[in-house]
Design a protein around this motif. Structure first.
Motif, PDB file in Angstrom:
ATOM      1  N   PRO A 251      44.212  21.328  16.378  1.00 19.80           N
ATOM      2  CA  PRO A 251      43.512  22.532  16.863  1.00 19.80           C
ATOM      3  C   PRO A 251      42.612  23.111  15.769  1.00 19.80           C
ATOM      4  N   SER A 252      41.558  23.819  16.188  1.00 24.40           N
ATOM      5  CA  SER A 252      40.603  24.298  15.169  1.00 24.40           C
ATOM      6  C   SER A 252      41.266  25.283  14.207  1.00 24.40           C
ATOM      7  N   ALA A 253      42.258  26.071  14.674  1.00 20.09           N
ATOM      8  CA  ALA A 253      42.926  27.009  13.759  1.00 20.09           C
ATOM      9  C   ALA A 253      43.647  26.251  12.639  1.00 20.09           C
ATOM     10  N   TYR A 254      44.168  25.078  12.971  1.00 14.60           N
ATOM     11  CA  TYR A 254      44.848  24.217  11.991  1.00 14.60           C
ATOM     12  C   TYR A 254      43.839  23.731  10.949  1.00 14.60           C
ATOM     13  N   LYS A 255      42.703  23.224  11.446  1.00 13.01           N
ATOM     14  CA  LYS A 255      41.686  22.717  10.510  1.00 13.01           C
ATOM     15  C   LYS A 255      41.192  23.843   9.601  1.00 13.01           C
ATOM     16  N   GLN A 256      40.985  25.023  10.176  1.00 12.36           N
ATOM     17  CA  GLN A 256      40.507  26.153   9.351  1.00 12.36           C
ATOM     18  C   GLN A 256      41.537  26.491   8.285  1.00 12.36           C
ATOM     19  N   ALA A 257      42.833  26.430   8.636  1.00 10.26           N
ATOM     20  CA  ALA A 257      43.882  26.731   7.648  1.00 10.26           C
ATOM     21  C   ALA A 257      43.838  25.710   6.512  1.00 10.26           C
ATOM     22  N   ILE A 258      43.534  24.461   6.838  1.00  6.59           N
ATOM     23  CA  ILE A 258      43.450  23.423   5.782  1.00  6.59           C
ATOM     24  C   ILE A 258      42.284  23.726   4.854  1.00  6.59           C
ATOM     25  N   TYR A 259      41.114  24.028   5.434  1.00  6.76           N
ATOM     26  CA  TYR A 259      39.944  24.270   4.575  1.00  6.76           C
ATOM     27  C   TYR A 259      40.196  25.472   3.660  1.00  6.76           C
ATOM     28  N   GLY A 260      40.957  26.440   4.159  1.00  6.21           N
ATOM     29  CA  GLY A 260      41.159  27.681   3.386  1.00  6.21           C
ATOM     30  C   GLY A 260      42.421  27.660   2.527  1.00  6.21           C
ATOM     31  N   ALA A 261      43.167  26.537   2.540  1.00  5.87           N
ATOM     32  CA  ALA A 261      44.472  26.537   1.845  1.00  5.87           C
ATOM     33  C   ALA A 261      44.299  26.546   0.329  1.00  5.87           C
ATOM     34  N   ARG A 262      45.235  27.195  -0.342  1.00  7.53           N
ATOM     35  CA  ARG A 262      45.313  27.051  -1.793  1.00  7.53           C
ATOM     36  C   ARG A 262      46.509  26.143  -2.074  1.00  7.53           C
ATOM     37  N   ALA A 263      46.454  25.401  -3.211  1.00  4.89           N
ATOM     38  CA  ALA A 263      47.512  24.417  -3.478  1.00  4.89           C
ATOM     39  C   ALA A 263      48.891  25.077  -3.428  1.00  4.89           C
ATOM     40  N   GLY A 264      48.979  26.323  -3.927  1.00  4.08           N
ATOM     41  CA  GLY A 264      50.267  27.004  -3.971  1.00  4.08           C
ATOM     42  C   GLY A 264      50.779  27.467  -2.618  1.00  4.08           C
ATOM     43  N   ASP A 265      49.908  27.422  -1.596  1.00  2.00           N
ATOM     44  CA  ASP A 265      50.338  27.821  -0.249  1.00  2.00           C
ATOM     45  C   ASP A 265      51.053  26.685   0.471  1.00  2.00           C
ATOM     46  N   VAL A 266      51.016  25.495  -0.103  1.00  4.51           N
ATOM     47  CA  VAL A 266      51.518  24.319   0.595  1.00  4.51           C
ATOM     48  C   VAL A 266      52.934  24.041   0.093  1.00  4.51           C
ATOM     49  N   ARG A 267      53.917  24.280   0.978  1.00  2.00           N
ATOM     50  CA  ARG A 267      55.317  24.264   0.529  1.00  2.00           C
ATOM     51  C   ARG A 267      56.190  23.434   1.453  1.00  2.00           C
ATOM     52  N   LEU A 268      57.375  23.121   0.964  1.00  2.78           N
ATOM     53  CA  LEU A 268      58.337  22.417   1.814  1.00  2.78           C
ATOM     54  C   LEU A 268      59.083  23.435   2.664  1.00  2.78           C
ATOM     55  N   THR A 269      59.249  23.124   3.937  1.00  2.00           N
ATOM     56  CA  THR A 269      59.982  24.030   4.823  1.00  2.00           C
ATOM     57  C   THR A 269      60.713  23.230   5.900  1.00  2.00           C
ATOM     58  N   ARG A 270      61.850  23.772   6.366  1.00  2.00           N
ATOM     59  CA  ARG A 270      62.580  23.172   7.496  1.00  2.00           C
ATOM     60  C   ARG A 270      62.359  23.997   8.763  1.00  2.00           C
ATOM     61  N   ALA A 271      61.536  25.031   8.660  1.00  2.00           N
ATOM     62  CA  ALA A 271      61.485  26.040   9.720  1.00  2.00           C
ATOM     63  C   ALA A 271      61.087  25.492  11.088  1.00  2.00           C
ATOM     64  N   PHE A 272      60.171  24.533  11.133  1.00  2.00           N
ATOM     65  CA  PHE A 272      59.688  24.073  12.437  1.00  2.00           C
ATOM     66  C   PHE A 272      60.529  22.960  13.038  1.00  2.00           C
ATOM     67  N   SER A 273      61.054  22.062  12.194  1.00  3.02           N
ATOM     68  CA  SER A 273      61.697  20.867  12.749  1.00  3.02           C
ATOM     69  C   SER A 273      63.143  20.699  12.333  1.00  3.02           C
ATOM     70  N   GLY A 274      63.577  21.413  11.315  1.00  5.98           N
ATOM     71  CA  GLY A 274      64.927  21.201  10.802  1.00  5.98           C
ATOM     72  C   GLY A 274      64.983  20.175   9.687  1.00  5.98           C
ATOM     73  N   ARG A 275      63.865  19.476   9.441  1.00  5.25           N
ATOM     74  CA  ARG A 275      63.775  18.502   8.352  1.00  5.25           C
ATOM     75  C   ARG A 275      62.737  18.985   7.364  1.00  5.25           C
ATOM     76  N   PRO A 276      62.934  18.751   6.057  1.00  4.91           N
ATOM     77  CA  PRO A 276      61.930  19.234   5.120  1.00  4.91           C
ATOM     78  C   PRO A 276      60.564  18.592   5.378  1.00  4.91           C
ATOM     79  N   ALA A 277      59.555  19.442   5.485  1.00  2.00           N
ATOM     80  CA  ALA A 277      58.189  18.963   5.712  1.00  2.00           C
ATOM     81  C   ALA A 277      57.260  19.816   4.858  1.00  2.00           C
ATOM     82  N   ARG A 278      56.204  19.185   4.339  1.00  2.00           N
ATOM     83  CA  ARG A 278      55.246  19.983   3.554  1.00  2.00           C
ATOM     84  C   ARG A 278      54.205  20.557   4.505  1.00  2.00           C
TER      85      ARG A 278
END
Ligand code: FMN
Length: 359
Positions: A251-278
Protein backbone atom coordinates in the motif's frame (compact mmCIF):
# COMPACT_ATOMS: atom_id res chain seq x y z
CA UNK A 1 28.88 -4.50 -16.57
CA UNK A 2 26.84 -7.55 -15.56
CA UNK A 3 28.58 -9.76 -12.96
CA UNK A 4 29.01 -13.45 -13.75
CA UNK A 5 28.76 -15.67 -10.65
CA UNK A 6 27.83 -19.24 -9.79
CA UNK A 7 24.26 -17.99 -9.26
CA UNK A 8 23.91 -16.27 -12.64
CA UNK A 9 25.39 -19.31 -14.36
CA UNK A 10 23.22 -21.89 -12.60
CA UNK A 11 19.98 -19.94 -13.12
CA UNK A 12 20.66 -18.24 -16.45
CA UNK A 13 20.41 -14.74 -14.96
CA UNK A 14 22.02 -11.55 -16.25
CA UNK A 15 22.40 -10.09 -12.74
CA UNK A 16 23.26 -11.86 -9.44
CA UNK A 17 20.19 -10.35 -7.82
CA UNK A 18 17.14 -12.00 -6.27
CA UNK A 19 14.03 -10.03 -5.38
CA UNK A 20 13.24 -11.48 -1.96
CA UNK A 21 9.94 -13.28 -1.47
CA UNK A 22 7.71 -10.69 0.20
CA UNK A 23 4.86 -12.66 1.78
CA UNK A 24 1.88 -10.42 2.34
CA UNK A 25 1.29 -9.15 -1.19
CA UNK A 26 4.11 -6.78 -2.13
CA UNK A 27 5.56 -9.42 -4.46
CA UNK A 28 2.89 -8.94 -7.12
CA UNK A 29 3.02 -10.81 -10.45
CA UNK A 30 3.90 -7.46 -12.05
CA UNK A 31 6.93 -7.09 -9.77
CA UNK A 32 8.13 -10.68 -10.20
CA UNK A 33 7.75 -10.48 -14.00
CA UNK A 34 9.50 -7.08 -14.19
CA UNK A 35 12.43 -8.42 -12.15
CA UNK A 36 12.67 -11.50 -14.36
CA UNK A 37 12.48 -9.49 -17.58
CA UNK A 38 15.31 -7.28 -16.27
CA UNK A 39 17.54 -10.35 -15.92
CA UNK A 40 17.28 -10.94 -12.15
CA UNK A 41 15.16 -13.49 -10.25
CA UNK A 42 11.73 -12.57 -8.90
CA UNK A 43 10.32 -14.66 -6.04
CA UNK A 44 6.82 -15.25 -4.72
CA UNK A 45 6.41 -15.53 -0.94
CA UNK A 46 3.58 -18.07 -0.88
CA UNK A 47 3.41 -18.92 2.79
CA UNK A 48 0.14 -17.05 3.50
CA UNK A 49 -1.54 -18.07 0.23
CA UNK A 50 -3.93 -20.96 -0.28
CA UNK A 51 -3.10 -23.63 -2.88
CA UNK A 52 -5.71 -22.05 -5.20
CA UNK A 53 -4.09 -18.62 -4.75
CA UNK A 54 -0.67 -20.15 -5.51
CA UNK A 55 -2.07 -21.60 -8.72
CA UNK A 56 -3.71 -18.30 -9.76
CA UNK A 57 -0.72 -16.10 -8.85
CA UNK A 58 1.87 -18.29 -10.56
CA UNK A 59 -0.36 -18.50 -13.66
CA UNK A 60 -0.43 -14.68 -13.67
CA UNK A 61 3.39 -14.63 -13.45
CA UNK A 62 3.72 -17.12 -16.31
CA UNK A 63 1.30 -15.00 -18.40
CA UNK A 64 3.64 -12.03 -17.98
CA UNK A 65 7.07 -13.61 -18.46
CA UNK A 66 8.88 -16.70 -19.66
CA UNK A 67 11.89 -15.88 -17.46
CA UNK A 68 12.63 -18.09 -14.42
CA UNK A 69 11.07 -17.20 -11.08
CA UNK A 70 11.14 -18.60 -7.56
CA UNK A 71 8.54 -19.63 -5.01
CA UNK A 72 9.11 -19.59 -1.25
CA UNK A 73 7.51 -21.12 1.85
CA UNK A 74 8.25 -21.21 5.54
CA UNK A 75 9.74 -24.63 6.34
CA UNK A 76 7.34 -26.94 8.20
CA UNK A 77 7.60 -26.47 11.92
CA UNK A 78 6.13 -28.28 14.88
CA UNK A 79 3.05 -26.27 15.82
CA UNK A 80 3.33 -24.85 19.32
CA UNK A 81 0.57 -25.79 21.74
CA UNK A 82 -2.39 -23.40 21.27
CA UNK A 83 -2.61 -20.82 24.04
CA UNK A 84 -5.43 -21.87 26.37
CA UNK A 85 -6.68 -18.37 27.10
CA UNK A 86 -6.71 -15.85 24.27
CA UNK A 87 -9.12 -13.38 25.86
CA UNK A 88 -6.48 -10.85 26.95
CA UNK A 89 -4.92 -10.81 23.47
CA UNK A 90 -8.29 -10.43 21.74
CA UNK A 91 -9.34 -7.64 24.14
CA UNK A 92 -6.01 -5.89 23.57
CA UNK A 93 -6.56 -5.48 19.81
CA UNK A 94 -10.36 -4.97 19.88
CA UNK A 95 -10.14 -1.14 20.26
CA UNK A 96 -7.98 -0.96 17.13
CA UNK A 97 -10.58 -2.97 15.22
CA UNK A 98 -13.23 -0.52 16.47
CA UNK A 99 -11.12 2.45 15.39
CA UNK A 100 -11.14 1.12 11.83
CA UNK A 101 -14.90 0.49 11.97
CA UNK A 102 -14.58 -3.30 12.30
CA UNK A 103 -16.44 -5.67 14.66
CA UNK A 104 -14.34 -7.16 17.49
CA UNK A 105 -12.25 -10.11 16.25
CA UNK A 106 -13.05 -13.72 17.25
CA UNK A 107 -10.40 -15.82 19.02
CA UNK A 108 -7.95 -16.82 16.26
CA UNK A 109 -7.58 -20.36 14.96
CA UNK A 110 -4.62 -21.96 13.17
CA UNK A 111 -4.29 -24.70 10.56
CA UNK A 112 -2.30 -27.61 12.00
CA UNK A 113 0.35 -27.85 9.29
CA UNK A 114 -0.34 -26.06 6.01
CA UNK A 115 3.05 -27.02 4.47
CA UNK A 116 2.18 -30.27 2.61
CA UNK A 117 -0.61 -28.81 0.50
CA UNK A 118 1.20 -25.50 -0.13
CA UNK A 119 4.33 -27.42 -1.12
CA UNK A 120 2.34 -29.62 -3.51
CA UNK A 121 1.02 -26.45 -5.22
CA UNK A 122 4.53 -24.95 -5.31
CA UNK A 123 5.86 -28.07 -7.06
CA UNK A 124 3.22 -27.60 -9.79
CA UNK A 125 3.78 -23.86 -10.12
CA UNK A 126 6.35 -23.80 -12.90
CA UNK A 127 8.86 -22.04 -10.61
CA UNK A 128 12.52 -22.73 -11.38
CA UNK A 129 13.60 -22.10 -7.78
CA UNK A 130 12.12 -23.30 -4.51
CA UNK A 131 13.39 -21.35 -1.51
CA UNK A 132 12.43 -21.65 2.11
CA UNK A 133 13.08 -20.00 5.44
CA UNK A 134 12.98 -20.69 9.18
CA UNK A 135 13.99 -24.35 9.10
CA UNK A 136 15.15 -27.38 7.18
CA UNK A 137 13.10 -29.29 4.61
CA UNK A 138 12.27 -32.96 5.18
CA UNK A 139 14.26 -35.34 2.93
CA UNK A 140 11.18 -36.29 0.88
CA UNK A 141 10.49 -32.60 0.09
CA UNK A 142 14.12 -32.07 -1.00
CA UNK A 143 13.85 -35.16 -3.23
CA UNK A 144 10.49 -34.05 -4.68
CA UNK A 145 11.78 -30.55 -5.57
CA UNK A 146 14.93 -32.01 -7.12
CA UNK A 147 12.91 -34.53 -9.13
CA UNK A 148 11.13 -31.50 -10.64
CA UNK A 149 14.51 -29.97 -11.53
CA UNK A 150 14.02 -27.11 -9.06
CA UNK A 151 17.01 -25.21 -7.68
CA UNK A 152 16.77 -25.29 -3.87
CA UNK A 153 17.71 -22.37 -1.63
CA UNK A 154 17.56 -22.45 2.19
CA UNK A 155 17.99 -19.52 4.59
CA UNK A 156 20.60 -19.33 7.35
CA UNK A 157 21.30 -16.79 10.07
CA UNK A 158 24.45 -18.49 11.41
CA UNK A 159 27.30 -20.52 9.86
CA UNK A 160 25.99 -23.59 11.71
CA UNK A 161 22.55 -23.26 10.10
CA UNK A 162 24.25 -22.85 6.70
CA UNK A 163 26.20 -26.08 7.24
CA UNK A 164 23.03 -27.94 8.25
CA UNK A 165 21.30 -26.68 5.11
CA UNK A 166 24.23 -27.76 2.92
CA UNK A 167 24.16 -31.24 4.51
CA UNK A 168 20.42 -31.44 3.80
CA UNK A 169 21.10 -31.09 0.06
CA UNK A 170 20.19 -27.50 -0.89
CA UNK A 171 21.89 -25.94 -3.93
CA UNK A 172 22.56 -22.52 -2.37
CA UNK A 173 22.06 -20.69 0.88
CA UNK A 174 20.73 -17.19 1.60
CA UNK A 175 22.34 -15.54 4.63
CA UNK A 176 19.87 -13.37 6.49
CA UNK A 177 21.81 -10.66 8.31
CA UNK A 178 20.44 -8.94 11.40
CA UNK A 179 19.66 -5.85 9.29
CA UNK A 180 17.06 -7.72 7.24
CA UNK A 181 13.44 -6.69 6.98
CA UNK A 182 10.76 -9.23 7.80
CA UNK A 183 10.62 -12.28 10.04
CA UNK A 184 13.82 -13.64 11.50
CA UNK A 185 14.70 -16.94 9.87
CA UNK A 186 16.64 -18.38 12.82
CA UNK A 187 15.75 -22.05 13.36
CA UNK A 188 18.49 -23.54 15.48
CA UNK A 189 18.36 -21.46 18.63
CA UNK A 190 16.79 -18.46 20.30
CA UNK A 191 16.11 -15.58 17.86
CA UNK A 192 18.85 -13.43 19.42
CA UNK A 193 21.52 -16.04 18.58
CA UNK A 194 20.89 -15.36 14.89
CA UNK A 195 21.29 -11.58 14.95
CA UNK A 196 24.62 -11.43 13.10
CA UNK A 197 25.17 -8.49 10.76
CA UNK A 198 25.70 -9.12 7.04
CA UNK A 199 29.31 -7.89 7.07
CA UNK A 200 30.24 -10.48 9.72
CA UNK A 201 27.91 -13.28 8.59
CA UNK A 202 28.63 -13.56 4.85
CA UNK A 203 32.38 -14.34 5.02
CA UNK A 204 31.88 -16.82 7.86
CA UNK A 205 29.24 -18.68 5.85
CA UNK A 206 31.37 -18.49 2.68
CA UNK A 207 34.17 -20.19 4.65
CA UNK A 208 31.81 -22.76 6.17
CA UNK A 209 30.11 -24.16 3.03
CA UNK A 210 30.99 -25.05 -0.56
CA UNK A 211 27.62 -24.13 -2.14
CA UNK A 212 26.92 -20.59 -3.45
CA UNK A 213 26.07 -18.00 -0.78
CA UNK A 214 23.51 -15.25 -1.39
CA UNK A 215 23.75 -12.28 0.95
CA UNK A 216 20.63 -10.60 2.32
CA UNK A 217 19.96 -7.94 4.92
CA UNK A 218 20.53 -4.21 4.50
CA UNK A 219 21.56 -4.36 0.82
CA UNK A 220 19.85 -1.42 -0.84
CA UNK A 221 22.11 -0.21 -3.66
CA UNK A 222 25.13 -1.04 -5.81
CA UNK A 223 27.53 -0.34 -2.95
CA UNK A 224 25.83 -3.12 -1.00
CA UNK A 225 25.95 -5.46 -4.02
CA UNK A 226 29.66 -4.73 -4.48
CA UNK A 227 30.32 -5.32 -0.78
CA UNK A 228 28.47 -8.65 -0.83
CA UNK A 229 30.44 -9.83 -3.88
CA UNK A 230 33.68 -8.68 -2.23
CA UNK A 231 32.79 -10.76 0.85
CA UNK A 232 32.53 -13.85 -1.36
CA UNK A 233 28.78 -13.99 -2.00
CA UNK A 234 27.56 -15.22 -5.40
CA UNK A 235 24.63 -12.83 -5.31
CA UNK A 236 22.26 -10.82 -3.17
CA UNK A 237 18.63 -11.16 -2.10
CA UNK A 238 16.97 -7.79 -1.54
CA UNK A 239 13.59 -7.28 0.12
CA UNK A 240 13.09 -3.69 1.23
CA UNK A 241 14.44 -2.10 -1.97
CA UNK A 242 11.96 -4.10 -4.11
CA UNK A 243 9.16 -3.61 -1.57
CA UNK A 244 9.48 0.14 -2.21
CA UNK A 245 9.66 -0.22 -6.01
CA UNK A 246 6.97 1.00 -8.37
CA UNK A 247 5.58 -2.47 -9.23
CA UNK A 248 5.37 -3.65 -5.61
CA UNK A 249 1.87 -4.31 -4.33
CA UNK A 250 2.59 -2.66 -0.94
CA UNK A 251 0.00 0.00 0.00
CA UNK A 252 1.16 3.56 -0.65
CA UNK A 253 1.18 4.36 3.10
CA UNK A 254 3.69 1.50 3.54
CA UNK A 255 5.94 2.81 0.76
CA UNK A 256 5.80 6.34 2.20
CA UNK A 257 6.80 4.98 5.63
CA UNK A 258 9.83 3.29 4.02
CA UNK A 259 10.96 6.45 2.24
CA UNK A 260 10.62 8.42 5.48
CA UNK A 261 12.14 5.82 7.83
CA UNK A 262 15.20 6.50 9.93
CA UNK A 263 17.54 3.56 10.63
CA UNK A 264 16.72 3.78 14.35
CA UNK A 265 12.98 3.45 13.67
CA UNK A 266 13.44 -0.05 12.30
CA UNK A 267 13.14 -2.53 15.17
CA UNK A 268 12.37 -6.13 15.99
CA UNK A 269 8.83 -6.72 17.19
CA UNK A 270 6.45 -9.65 17.80
CA UNK A 271 3.41 -7.38 17.89
CA UNK A 272 1.86 -8.29 14.54
CA UNK A 273 2.60 -11.99 14.14
CA UNK A 274 3.94 -13.38 17.40
CA UNK A 275 7.34 -14.02 15.78
CA UNK A 276 10.21 -11.53 15.83
CA UNK A 277 10.14 -9.45 12.66
CA UNK A 278 12.02 -6.31 11.71
CA UNK A 279 9.49 -3.52 11.12
CA UNK A 280 9.32 0.25 11.09
CA UNK A 281 7.98 1.14 14.54
CA UNK A 282 4.47 2.62 14.47
CA UNK A 283 1.67 3.25 16.92
CA UNK A 284 0.56 -0.40 16.96
CA UNK A 285 4.03 -1.84 17.72
CA UNK A 286 4.79 0.81 20.33
CA UNK A 287 1.49 0.41 22.19
CA UNK A 288 1.46 -3.40 21.97
CA UNK A 289 4.96 -3.66 23.37
CA UNK A 290 3.99 -1.49 26.29
CA UNK A 291 1.08 -3.88 27.05
CA UNK A 292 1.15 -6.46 29.81
CA UNK A 293 2.57 -9.93 29.04
CA UNK A 294 0.08 -12.41 27.59
CA UNK A 295 -1.30 -9.74 25.26
CA UNK A 296 0.74 -11.02 22.31
CA UNK A 297 0.00 -14.62 21.26
CA UNK A 298 2.57 -16.96 19.68
CA UNK A 299 2.77 -17.38 15.88
CA UNK A 300 0.53 -18.16 14.02
CA UNK A 301 -2.29 -17.13 16.38
CA UNK A 302 -1.17 -13.51 16.75
CA UNK A 303 -0.70 -13.32 12.99
CA UNK A 304 -4.25 -14.54 12.44
CA UNK A 305 -5.58 -12.24 15.17
CA UNK A 306 -4.20 -9.13 13.46
CA UNK A 307 -4.88 -10.23 9.86
CA UNK A 308 -8.23 -8.49 9.34
CA UNK A 309 -6.91 -5.36 11.07
CA UNK A 310 -3.95 -5.18 8.69
CA UNK A 311 -6.15 -5.83 5.66
CA UNK A 312 -8.56 -3.03 6.61
CA UNK A 313 -5.67 -0.67 7.44
CA UNK A 314 -4.27 -1.32 3.96
CA UNK A 315 -7.67 -0.40 2.44
CA UNK A 316 -7.85 2.78 4.52
CA UNK A 317 -4.13 3.54 3.94
CA UNK A 318 -3.55 3.76 7.72
CA UNK A 319 0.17 3.13 8.31
CA UNK A 320 -0.23 3.09 12.11
CA UNK A 321 -1.95 -0.34 11.86
CA UNK A 322 0.14 -1.85 9.06
CA UNK A 323 2.92 -4.34 9.66
CA UNK A 324 5.64 -2.18 8.11
CA UNK A 325 8.26 -4.90 7.71
CA UNK A 326 11.48 -3.34 6.42
CA UNK A 327 15.23 -3.59 6.85
CA UNK A 328 17.65 -1.19 8.49
CA UNK A 329 18.56 0.27 5.10
CA UNK A 330 14.95 1.41 4.43
CA UNK A 331 15.82 5.09 4.10
CA UNK A 332 18.05 4.25 1.12
CA UNK A 333 15.02 3.08 -0.92
CA UNK A 334 14.30 5.17 -3.99
CA UNK A 335 11.05 3.72 -5.27
CA UNK A 336 11.91 3.52 -8.96
CA UNK A 337 10.66 0.70 -11.22
CA UNK A 338 12.26 -2.73 -10.78
CA UNK A 339 14.17 -2.60 -14.10
CA UNK A 340 15.62 0.83 -13.26
CA UNK A 341 16.61 -0.39 -9.79
CA UNK A 342 18.40 -3.45 -11.21
CA UNK A 343 20.19 -1.31 -13.81
CA UNK A 344 21.27 1.15 -11.11
CA UNK A 345 22.53 -1.68 -8.87
CA UNK A 346 24.72 -2.90 -11.71
CA UNK A 347 26.10 0.56 -12.56
CA UNK A 348 26.74 1.51 -8.92
CA UNK A 349 28.40 -1.81 -8.08
CA UNK A 350 30.69 -1.51 -11.08
CA UNK A 351 31.62 2.01 -9.98
CA UNK A 352 32.13 0.96 -6.36
CA UNK A 353 34.43 -1.91 -7.32
CA UNK A 354 36.51 0.28 -9.64
CA UNK A 355 36.71 3.33 -7.39
CA UNK A 356 40.23 4.51 -6.55
CA UNK A 357 41.01 3.59 -2.95
CA UNK A 358 41.72 7.16 -1.87
CA UNK A 359 38.45 9.07 -1.45
C1 FMN B 1 7.67 -7.52 3.74
C2 FMN B 1 8.68 -8.63 3.79
C3 FMN B 1 8.23 -9.94 3.62
C4 FMN B 1 9.14 -11.00 3.63
N1 FMN B 1 8.68 -12.26 3.41
C5 FMN B 1 9.57 -13.29 3.32
C6 FMN B 1 9.13 -14.60 3.00
O1 FMN B 1 7.95 -14.87 2.84
N2 FMN B 1 10.06 -15.57 2.90
C7 FMN B 1 11.41 -15.33 3.07
O2 FMN B 1 12.22 -16.24 2.93
N3 FMN B 1 11.84 -14.09 3.40
C8 FMN B 1 10.97 -13.08 3.51
N4 FMN B 1 11.42 -11.82 3.83
C9 FMN B 1 12.84 -11.62 4.17
C10 FMN B 1 13.72 -11.49 2.94
O3 FMN B 1 13.89 -12.76 2.35
C11 FMN B 1 15.12 -10.95 3.26
O4 FMN B 1 15.74 -11.72 4.26
C12 FMN B 1 15.13 -9.49 3.67
O5 FMN B 1 14.17 -8.74 3.01
C13 FMN B 1 16.51 -8.93 3.40
O6 FMN B 1 16.70 -7.70 4.03
P1 FMN B 1 16.35 -6.28 3.34
O7 FMN B 1 14.87 -6.12 3.53
O8 FMN B 1 17.17 -5.34 4.15
O9 FMN B 1 16.73 -6.34 1.89
C14 FMN B 1 10.53 -10.74 3.83
C15 FMN B 1 10.96 -9.42 4.01
C16 FMN B 1 10.06 -8.38 3.99
C17 FMN B 1 10.59 -6.98 4.15
Amino acid sequence: MPFVTALTERLGLTHPIIQAPLAGGADSPDLIAAVGEAGALGCLGATYLTPAQIRATTAAIRDRTRRPFGINLFAPAAQPVPPNDMRAAVARVAPYYAELGLAPPPAPTATANPFPELFAAALESGARVFSFTSGLLPDDAIAAAKARGMFLIGTATTPEEAKALERSGVDAVVTQGAEAGGHRATFSGAPETGLIGTLALVPQVVDAVTIPVIASGGIMDGRGLAAALALGASGVQMGTAFLASAESGAPSAYKQAIYGARAGDVRLTRAFSGRPARCIANRFTTEMEAAESGAILPFPWQNNLTKALRAEAAKQNRAEFLSLMAGQGAALARGEGAAALIERLDTEATLALNRPLRR
